[in-house]
Write a protein that holds these residues in place. Structure first.
Motif, PDB file in Angstrom:
ATOM      1  N   MET A 136       8.413   2.841 -19.607  1.00  0.00           N
ATOM      2  CA  MET A 136       7.870   3.548 -18.445  1.00  0.00           C
ATOM      3  C   MET A 136       7.890   2.610 -17.241  1.00  0.00           C
ATOM      4  N   PRO A 137       8.515   3.023 -16.131  1.00  0.00           N
ATOM      5  CA  PRO A 137       8.609   2.130 -14.972  1.00  0.00           C
ATOM      6  C   PRO A 137       7.237   1.887 -14.356  1.00  0.00           C
ATOM      7  N   SER A 138       7.055   0.672 -13.908  1.00  0.00           N
ATOM      8  CA  SER A 138       5.785   0.310 -13.279  1.00  0.00           C
ATOM      9  C   SER A 138       5.709   0.861 -11.859  1.00  0.00           C
ATOM     10  N   ARG A 139       4.495   1.163 -11.436  1.00  0.00           N
ATOM     11  CA  ARG A 139       4.299   1.689 -10.096  1.00  0.00           C
ATOM     12  C   ARG A 139       4.453   0.570  -9.068  1.00  0.00           C
ATOM     13  N   PRO A 140       4.929   0.908  -7.878  1.00  0.00           N
ATOM     14  CA  PRO A 140       5.044  -0.110  -6.828  1.00  0.00           C
ATOM     15  C   PRO A 140       3.678  -0.672  -6.456  1.00  0.00           C
ATOM     16  N   LYS A 141       3.673  -1.927  -6.022  1.00  0.00           N
ATOM     17  CA  LYS A 141       2.417  -2.561  -5.645  1.00  0.00           C
ATOM     18  C   LYS A 141       1.777  -1.863  -4.458  1.00  0.00           C
ATOM     19  N   SER A 142       2.600  -1.376  -3.535  1.00  0.00           N
ATOM     20  CA  SER A 142       2.040  -0.681  -2.366  1.00  0.00           C
ATOM     21  C   SER A 142       1.286   0.573  -2.783  1.00  0.00           C
ATOM     22  N   PHE A 143       1.822   1.293  -3.812  1.00  0.00           N
ATOM     23  CA  PHE A 143       1.129   2.494  -4.300  1.00  0.00           C
ATOM     24  C   PHE A 143      -0.206   2.128  -4.934  1.00  0.00           C
ATOM     25  N   SER A 144      -0.255   1.069  -5.737  1.00  0.00           N
ATOM     26  CA  SER A 144      -1.504   0.648  -6.375  1.00  0.00           C
ATOM     27  C   SER A 144      -2.509   0.194  -5.341  1.00  0.00           C
ATOM     28  N   ARG A 145      -2.040  -0.470  -4.304  1.00  0.00           N
ATOM     29  CA  ARG A 145      -2.942  -0.929  -3.262  1.00  0.00           C
ATOM     30  C   ARG A 145      -3.559   0.248  -2.515  1.00  0.00           C
ATOM     31  N   ARG A 146      -2.727   1.261  -2.220  1.00  0.00           N
ATOM     32  CA  ARG A 146      -3.256   2.448  -1.538  1.00  0.00           C
ATOM     33  C   ARG A 146      -4.221   3.211  -2.436  1.00  0.00           C
ATOM     34  N   TRP A 147      -3.922   3.247  -3.743  1.00  0.00           N
ATOM     35  CA  TRP A 147      -4.789   3.956  -4.679  1.00  0.00           C
ATOM     36  C   TRP A 147      -6.158   3.301  -4.759  1.00  0.00           C
ATOM     37  N   ARG A 148      -6.212   1.967  -4.673  1.00  0.00           N
ATOM     38  CA  ARG A 148      -7.506   1.277  -4.692  1.00  0.00           C
ATOM     39  C   ARG A 148      -8.211   1.367  -3.354  1.00  0.00           C
ATOM     40  N   LEU A 149      -7.449   1.494  -2.270  1.00  0.00           N
ATOM     41  CA  LEU A 149      -8.046   1.534  -0.948  1.00  0.00           C
ATOM     42  C   LEU A 149      -8.633   2.898  -0.606  1.00  0.00           C
ATOM     43  N   ALA A 150      -8.112   3.968  -1.214  1.00  0.00           N
ATOM     44  CA  ALA A 150      -8.554   5.323  -0.878  1.00  0.00           C
ATOM     45  C   ALA A 150     -10.052   5.541  -1.109  1.00  0.00           C
ATOM     46  N   PRO A 151     -10.631   5.166  -2.273  1.00  0.00           N
ATOM     47  CA  PRO A 151     -12.082   5.355  -2.442  1.00  0.00           C
ATOM     48  C   PRO A 151     -12.906   4.574  -1.430  1.00  0.00           C
ATOM     49  N   ILE A 152     -12.464   3.390  -1.058  1.00  0.00           N
ATOM     50  CA  ILE A 152     -13.203   2.589  -0.075  1.00  0.00           C
ATOM     51  C   ILE A 152     -13.206   3.300   1.279  1.00  0.00           C
ATOM     52  N   LEU A 153     -12.068   3.838   1.678  1.00  0.00           N
ATOM     53  CA  LEU A 153     -11.989   4.545   2.948  1.00  0.00           C
ATOM     54  C   LEU A 153     -12.841   5.808   2.927  1.00  0.00           C
ATOM     55  N   ARG A 154     -12.833   6.528   1.805  1.00  0.00           N
ATOM     56  CA  ARG A 154     -13.671   7.725   1.709  1.00  0.00           C
ATOM     57  C   ARG A 154     -15.142   7.366   1.807  1.00  0.00           C
TER      58      ARG A 154
END
Length: 282
Positions: free
Chosen positions: A1-19
């Motif tokens: 299974m291909p790994s997700r890009p680092k930019s996607f993981s960073r945005r995924w972690r940043l979304a709850p903080i922004l909310r």
């Protein structure tokens, strides 16, 4: 299974903080003015314009509440507002439900009557308040609760009809038709089937009507004077040539928030459901 890009993981972690940051900012934006108003209502007059501002008064007092409710007749205005707003809300919800059901199920008045009803709300109050004042004075209902209830019902009915019309129009007819097949009359099918199903929409329309009546100022200012004045018109007494009564105004504002908050809490479930199921869709 291909790994997700680092930019996607960073945005995924940043979304709850922004909310969370957005919700915190919005909560502060709403609660800080309310707290400052409450703080002003309980602190002595000398602390109003103090520098730096007094966020926590050393000697809280309720003298401003006493003055606002009794010296400035705020309690009488509160009672009038409750009676007038509740009566107009009940009439608006009842008449709006009946009219909206007729428009949605029987196409009463053709395709354009429903929009014509809503268009009555487009009229600016200043354009009709003078003729209404003259009519009220000739009929002897100026400065009466009945007159203001009538005006508020007329003022809120178009929006209530439009909200309920959209709600009834999207409700399926099958359950009502099944009730008719079982031998029920049209009235029985309406009251026992359609109205319970439309309860969230009725509550949503009623809440909007109550808030509109509770906060309305212009009609109450022109159509009342000494007997049937409402709570919003009392606030004009706090501003005079010698200054403004900040404490009394803040105290009465806190009191005026009570019914709206209680109504919102009690009707929250139905209100949210009524809005999300299409009570305000055209």
């Amino acid at each position: 299974m291909p790994s997700r890009p680092k930019s996607f993981s960073r945005r995924w972690r940043l979304a709850p903080i922004l909310r969370f940051a957005y919700l915190a900012f919005f909560l502060l934006f709403v609660l800080v003015p309310i707290y400052w108003m409450f703080n002003t209502s309980i602190k002595p007059s000398d602390d109003y314009l103090a520098i730096p501002p007094v966020w926590f008064p050393d000697a809280p007092t309720l003298v401003h509440y006493e003055a606002a409710l009794f010296a400035y007749r705020g309690l009488e205005g509160l009672i009038n507002s409750l009676i007038i707003s509740l009566s107009a809300t009940v009439l608006s919800a009842l008449l709006g439900t009946l009219m909206a059901y007729s428009l949605a199920r029987y196409n009463t008045g053709g395709q354009h009557l429903s929009f014509w009803v809503l268009s009555q709300r487009f009229l600016p109050p200043v354009g009709i308040v003078l003729p209404l004042f003259l009519i009220y004075r000739n009929l002897g209902i100026h400065d009466t609760r009945f007159g203001l209830i009538l005006a508020y019902t007329m003022f809120t009915l178009p929006v209530s009809v439009w909200m309920m019309f959209a709600y009834f129009r999207q409700m399926p007819k099958s359950m009502e038709e099944a009730a008719l097949v079982d031998g029920w009359t049209r009235w029985q099918a309406f009251w026992r089937v359609a109205v319970p199903l439309a309860a969230p929409g009725i509550v949503a329309a009623a809440v909007f009507a109550f808030i509109a009546c509770w906060t309305e100022f212009f009609f109450a200012l022109v159509l009342t004077s000494r007997n049937a004045f409402t709570l919003p018109t009392v606030f004009r007494a706090f501003i005079g040539f010698q200054g403004a009564q900040y404490g009394e105004a803040a105290a009465l504002a806190i009191v005026s928030l009570g019914p709206s908050i209680v109504l919102g809490v009690l009707a929250q479930k139905h209100l949210v459901r009524g809005l999300t199921l299409g009570a305000v869709r055209g």
